[in-house]
Enzyme design. Structure first.
Site, PDB file in Angstrom:
ATOM      1  N   HIS A   1      39.527 104.169  69.829  1.00 34.76           N
ATOM      2  CA  HIS A   1      39.611 103.170  70.905  1.00 34.76           C
ATOM      3  C   HIS A   1      38.706 101.994  70.503  1.00 34.76           C
ATOM      4  O   HIS A   1      37.703 102.192  69.811  1.00 34.76           O
ATOM      5  CB  HIS A   1      39.082 103.838  72.174  1.00 34.76           C
ATOM      6  CG  HIS A   1      39.245 103.073  73.438  1.00 34.76           C
ATOM      7  ND1 HIS A   1      38.396 102.059  73.809  1.00 34.76           N
ATOM      8  CD2 HIS A   1      40.144 103.176  74.444  1.00 34.76           C
ATOM      9  CE1 HIS A   1      38.765 101.576  74.989  1.00 34.76           C
ATOM     10  NE2 HIS A   1      39.831 102.242  75.396  1.00 34.76           N
TER      11      HIS A   1
ATOM     12  N   ASP B   1      33.262 110.674  70.857  1.00 33.67           N
ATOM     13  CA  ASP B   1      33.782 109.972  72.016  1.00 33.67           C
ATOM     14  C   ASP B   1      34.642 110.992  72.764  1.00 33.67           C
ATOM     15  O   ASP B   1      35.753 111.312  72.334  1.00 33.67           O
ATOM     16  CB  ASP B   1      34.605 108.770  71.531  1.00 33.67           C
ATOM     17  CG  ASP B   1      35.413 108.137  72.645  1.00 33.67           C
ATOM     18  OD1 ASP B   1      35.459 108.702  73.753  1.00 33.67           O
ATOM     19  OD2 ASP B   1      36.025 107.076  72.394  1.00 33.67           O
TER      20      ASP B   1
ATOM     21  N   GLN C   1      38.509 111.233  76.390  1.00 30.32           N
ATOM     22  CA  GLN C   1      39.797 111.886  76.682  1.00 30.32           C
ATOM     23  C   GLN C   1      39.719 113.403  76.562  1.00 30.32           C
ATOM     24  O   GLN C   1      40.751 114.081  76.618  1.00 30.32           O
ATOM     25  CB  GLN C   1      40.891 111.349  75.743  1.00 30.32           C
ATOM     26  CG  GLN C   1      41.155 109.868  75.877  1.00 30.32           C
ATOM     27  CD  GLN C   1      41.777 109.497  77.222  1.00 30.32           C
ATOM     28  OE1 GLN C   1      42.381 110.326  77.903  1.00 30.32           O
ATOM     29  NE2 GLN C   1      41.644 108.236  77.611  1.00 30.32           N
TER      30      GLN C   1
ATOM     31  N   LYS D   1      37.396 109.161  84.244  1.00 30.60           N
ATOM     32  CA  LYS D   1      38.480 109.914  83.589  1.00 30.60           C
ATOM     33  C   LYS D   1      38.303 111.413  83.835  1.00 30.60           C
ATOM     34  O   LYS D   1      38.987 112.247  83.272  1.00 30.60           O
ATOM     35  CB  LYS D   1      38.483 109.640  82.084  1.00 30.60           C
ATOM     36  CG  LYS D   1      38.783 108.176  81.737  1.00 30.60           C
ATOM     37  CD  LYS D   1      38.859 108.003  80.240  1.00 30.60           C
ATOM     38  CE  LYS D   1      38.762 106.556  79.805  1.00 30.60           C
ATOM     39  NZ  LYS D   1      39.941 105.751  80.092  1.00 30.60           N
TER      40      LYS D   1
ATOM     41  N   CYS E   1      44.199  99.827  73.931  1.00 30.60           N
ATOM     42  CA  CYS E   1      42.903  99.520  73.283  1.00 30.60           C
ATOM     43  C   CYS E   1      42.778 100.205  71.928  1.00 30.60           C
ATOM     44  O   CYS E   1      41.674 100.624  71.529  1.00 30.60           O
ATOM     45  CB  CYS E   1      41.714  99.879  74.172  1.00 30.60           C
ATOM     46  SG  CYS E   1      41.637  98.906  75.667  1.00 30.60           S
TER      47      CYS E   1
END
Ligand code: PLP
Length: 414
Positions: A131, A208, A211, A234, A372
């Site tokens: 991203h 990261d 997600q 999220k 993104c």
């Protein structure tokens, strides 16, 4: 799972879960809402909404500096949320820094590396599926320090080239920062292997987990990861809040990110000494209500059971992929063996946004565009994708509506 299995045989509790999300009970454009934009943000259960309402209606107050009752209550709830987040990811509470979200957490670490660690000629490794928020902060740091940003290539299926990664590791590499789960491809990366390969050469790893957090159990100590970032919104929590996990030794070592109240021990005009982590990285009044709301969100996920969520979403993803595959002219972008419920596709030559608009007209919310991840879209030579991204409250009925909706969109687009 048999792709034709009815929803109630997958997980009957999903209907009870749906009832906890008021927003899902509405119609959009005359049809019951099908919300498949969870990769962008998830919806919030009533327990989160009530917790935040209770904060503002009964004990809204600033944290850490107050002697009065409301302030003490707010401080206790804010710090309790930090403990909840720590338990959720298998960390110590001192290792959990509240941030605005994943982007902010990555910027915090990249700013620290930029200031105190990176030197000319050093290298930072990211991957081709990142991203923008895990590209640009490192790019800025590398530009300033004349360091080199290296990118792990990926296959046409959307899997990291692990041989290439292994060969990229060398003493000049100061950090590896990669997505646990790709928001565009849905690929679940082999994070244990990444960490173990990097650590063999003494290189720290940042994950990261934007997600991953709502879909995969996270145990940071077991993983031995150095840094991990996630976003509350999220993860069924509010916007404006997230966390950075950092190993205690790293949080001690990194310089402060921003200056201001709360992050200091003592200030004179000549010299300031800093608070201990995590407060060293939390300058100014934090997002108090949001942190408490995020605490309620992880309590909700824990009550449902992250392992159950993972198992259910795995079945639902298989169902979705199998059903979408029946649509003539549909091709997936990202077909990794280990994948999550972020499902990207294109249909014929139709522009993703045309398909997205026609789905919206049928009450189906998906995301279209580059998500993104422009360099990733360039890698595949596409302008973007249509992305349906699942969460625990989605059902096979939602998938059936999506498939029907895509078919109708294609007919209308001709
Ligand atoms: N990383 C990934 C993989 C994402 O999907 C996102 C958001 O979509 C981010 C980082 C940025 O998250 P936020 O905008 O909440 O900071």
């Amino acid at each position: 799972m048999d792709a034709t299995t009815a929803q109630h045989t997958i997980w009957p509790e999903v209907e009870l879960i749906r009832n906890e999300f008021p927003i899902l009970q509405q119609t959009v454009n005359g049809r019951p809402l099908v919300y498949l934009d969870n990769g962008a943000t998830t919806q919030k259960p009533v327990s989160v909404i009530r917790t935040m309402q209770e904060y503002y209606t009964t004990y809204n107050s600033n944290v850490h500096r107050g002697v009065h009752t409301l302030s003490q209550k707010a401080t206790a709830a804010y710090e309790a949320a930090r403990h909840q987040l720590a338990a959720f990811i298998g960390a110590h509470h001192q290792e959990v820094v509240f941030t605005k979200g994943t982007t902010d957490a990555i910027n915090l670490v990249a700013a620290g590396f930029r200031k105190d660690i990176l030197q000319e000629g050093d290298e930072v490794i990211i991957s081709a599926m990142e991203h923008h928020s895990n590209i640009v902060p490192w790019q800025l740091a590398c530009e300033e320090k004349k360091a080199v940003l290296k990118v792990i290539p990926i296959s046409d299926q959307g899997e990291l080239d692990m041989d290439a990664f292994a060969s990229m590791l060398n003493p000049r590499v100061k950090i590896v920062s990669v997505a646990w789960v790709s928001n565009t491809l849905g690929t679940v990366n082999p994070v244990r292997e990444i960490i173990s390969l990097a650590h063999r050469q003494g290189i720290p790893v940042m994950l990261d987990a934007a997600q991953a957090a709502a879909h995969i159990p996270i145990r940071v100590h077991e993983l031995d990861v150095d840094f991990l970032a996630l976003s509350g919104h999220k993860l069924f929590g509010p916007t404006g809040i997230g966390i950075l996990y950092g190993k205690e030794s790293w949080l001690q070592k990194l310089p402060p990110y921003q200056g201001g109240g709360d992050m200091i021990k003592h200030v004179t005009f000549e010299k300031t000494t800093y608070n201990e982590p995590p407060l060293k990285f939390e300058a100014g009044t934090p997002a108090i209500c949001e942190a408490i709301g995020l605490g309620a969100a992880v309590a909700w996920v824990t009550e449902v059971g992250i392992h159950k969520i993972q198992a259910y979403e795995h079945q639902l993803t298989e169902y979705a992929v199998a059903q979408l595959r029946t649509v003539p002219g549909l091709r997936f972008i990202g077909e990794a063996k280990h994948r999550s419920g972020a499902i990207s596709f294109l249909v014929g030559n139709h522009h993703p946004s045309d398909v997205g608009i026609l789905l919206d007209q049928q009450g189906i919310a998906v995301r279209t565009g580059h998500h993104c991840t422009q360099p990733l879209c360039d890698r595949f030579g596409i302008p973007g994708t249509v992305r349906a991204s699942l969460a625990v409250y989605n059902t096979t009925d939602d998938i059936d509506r999506l498939v029907e909706g895509v078919q109708k969109a294609v007919t209308l687009l001709g």
